[in-house]
Design a protein around this motif. Structure first.
Motif, PDB file in Angstrom:
ATOM      1  N   ALA A 172      19.623  20.224 -17.803  1.00 44.05           N
ATOM      2  CA  ALA A 172      20.046  19.398 -18.930  1.00 44.05           C
ATOM      3  C   ALA A 172      18.974  18.376 -19.307  1.00 44.05           C
ATOM      4  CB  ALA A 172      21.361  18.702 -18.597  1.00 44.05           C
ATOM      5  N   LEU A 173      18.405  17.696 -18.308  1.00 43.76           N
ATOM      6  CA  LEU A 173      17.345  16.721 -18.593  1.00 43.76           C
ATOM      7  C   LEU A 173      16.119  17.387 -19.201  1.00 43.76           C
ATOM      8  CD1 LEU A 173      17.389  14.271 -15.569  1.00 43.76           C
ATOM      9  CD2 LEU A 173      17.786  13.722 -17.964  1.00 43.76           C
ATOM     10  N   ALA A 174      15.721  18.504 -18.645  1.00 38.35           N
ATOM     11  CA  ALA A 174      14.552  19.208 -19.186  1.00 38.35           C
ATOM     12  C   ALA A 174      14.799  19.661 -20.615  1.00 38.35           C
ATOM     13  CB  ALA A 174      14.211  20.405 -18.296  1.00 38.35           C
ATOM     14  N   SER A 175      16.021  20.083 -20.921  1.00 39.76           N
ATOM     15  CA  SER A 175      16.345  20.515 -22.284  1.00 39.76           C
ATOM     16  C   SER A 175      16.322  19.363 -23.261  1.00 39.76           C
ATOM     17  CB  SER A 175      17.727  21.168 -22.318  1.00 39.76           C
ATOM     18  OG  SER A 175      17.749  22.300 -21.514  1.00 39.76           O
ATOM     19  N   VAL A 176      16.844  18.233 -22.845  1.00 38.76           N
ATOM     20  CA  VAL A 176      16.862  17.061 -23.727  1.00 38.76           C
ATOM     21  C   VAL A 176      15.448  16.557 -23.991  1.00 38.76           C
ATOM     22  CG1 VAL A 176      17.539  14.622 -23.811  1.00 38.76           C
ATOM     23  CG2 VAL A 176      19.209  16.355 -23.154  1.00 38.76           C
ATOM     24  N   PHE A 177      14.587  16.587 -22.983  1.00 39.95           N
ATOM     25  CA  PHE A 177      13.229  16.080 -23.167  1.00 39.95           C
ATOM     26  C   PHE A 177      12.254  17.097 -23.754  1.00 39.95           C
ATOM     27  CE2 PHE A 177      14.627  13.019 -19.834  1.00 39.95           C
ATOM     28  CZ  PHE A 177      14.591  11.917 -20.664  1.00 39.95           C
ATOM     29  N   SER A 178      12.723  18.327 -23.997  1.00 37.35           N
ATOM     30  CA  SER A 178      11.776  19.330 -24.519  1.00 37.35           C
ATOM     31  C   SER A 178      11.538  19.183 -25.991  1.00 37.35           C
ATOM     32  CB  SER A 178      12.264  20.731 -24.220  1.00 37.35           C
ATOM     33  OG  SER A 178      13.412  21.042 -24.954  1.00 37.35           O
TER      34      SER A 178
END
Length: 160
Positions: free
Chosen positions: A154-160
């Motif tokens: 989830a964090l990686a998706s939001v920061f991508s």
């Protein structure tokens, strides 16, 4: 909720992309909380991200071929799920323990469909790095060998 809306307004202005980004951030917040508390990623969250993909497809500019965009989204989702499943199986073989659950793989597929090929490798790599750091901290601080992987995705998706 207001903070995520302000971040999305700052990045996308007032457009249909704002709605997609804000909804994605809210879905990912729900994934993080539910996976940390209950150790499960709800199919409703994955379905919500998939619906966002369809909405994105419907509101795409007319200059882009919508059929190509939809096919690309589906291919990116399948690629993301396959790549993540392969990395989870590799980690399971190396450690002798289950590395990721089915919810993680479905979430990765939904992220792939929504965000596309150009961000999938970033999401897979950065979520694995985040997961490694989280696992080390969890093992050291709480003497636990379990850490949910959904928040890392989830964090990686939001920061991508």
């Amino acid at each position: 909720m207001a903070m995520t809306l302000l971040i999305c307004i700052f990045n996308y202005g007032f457009s249909w992309k704002l709605i997609i980004a804000w909804a994605l951030m809210e879905i990912m917040k729900t994934v993080m909380i539910s996976d940390l508390e209950d150790r499960i990623i709800s199919n409703r969250c994955v379905l919500g991200a998939t619906v966002l993909c369809v909405i994105k497809w419907l509101f795409t500019e007319s200059g882009t071929l919508k059929a190509d965009l939809l096919a690309g989204s589906l291919a990116a989702g399948i690629f993301a799920a396959g790549l993540f499943a392969l990395s989870a199986m590799s980690a399971a073989l190396l450690t002798g323990r289950k590395a990721a659950g089915g919810g993680d793989i479905k979430l990765m597929a939904a992220c792939g469909m929504l965000l596309g090929f150009n961000r999938i490798l970033y999401i897979v790599c950065s979520s694995c790095i985040l997961g490694l750091f989280a696992y080390i901290i969890s093992a050291h601080r709480y003497h636990s060998r379990y850490f949910p992987f959904g928040p890392c995705i989830a964090l990686a998706s939001v920061f991508s």
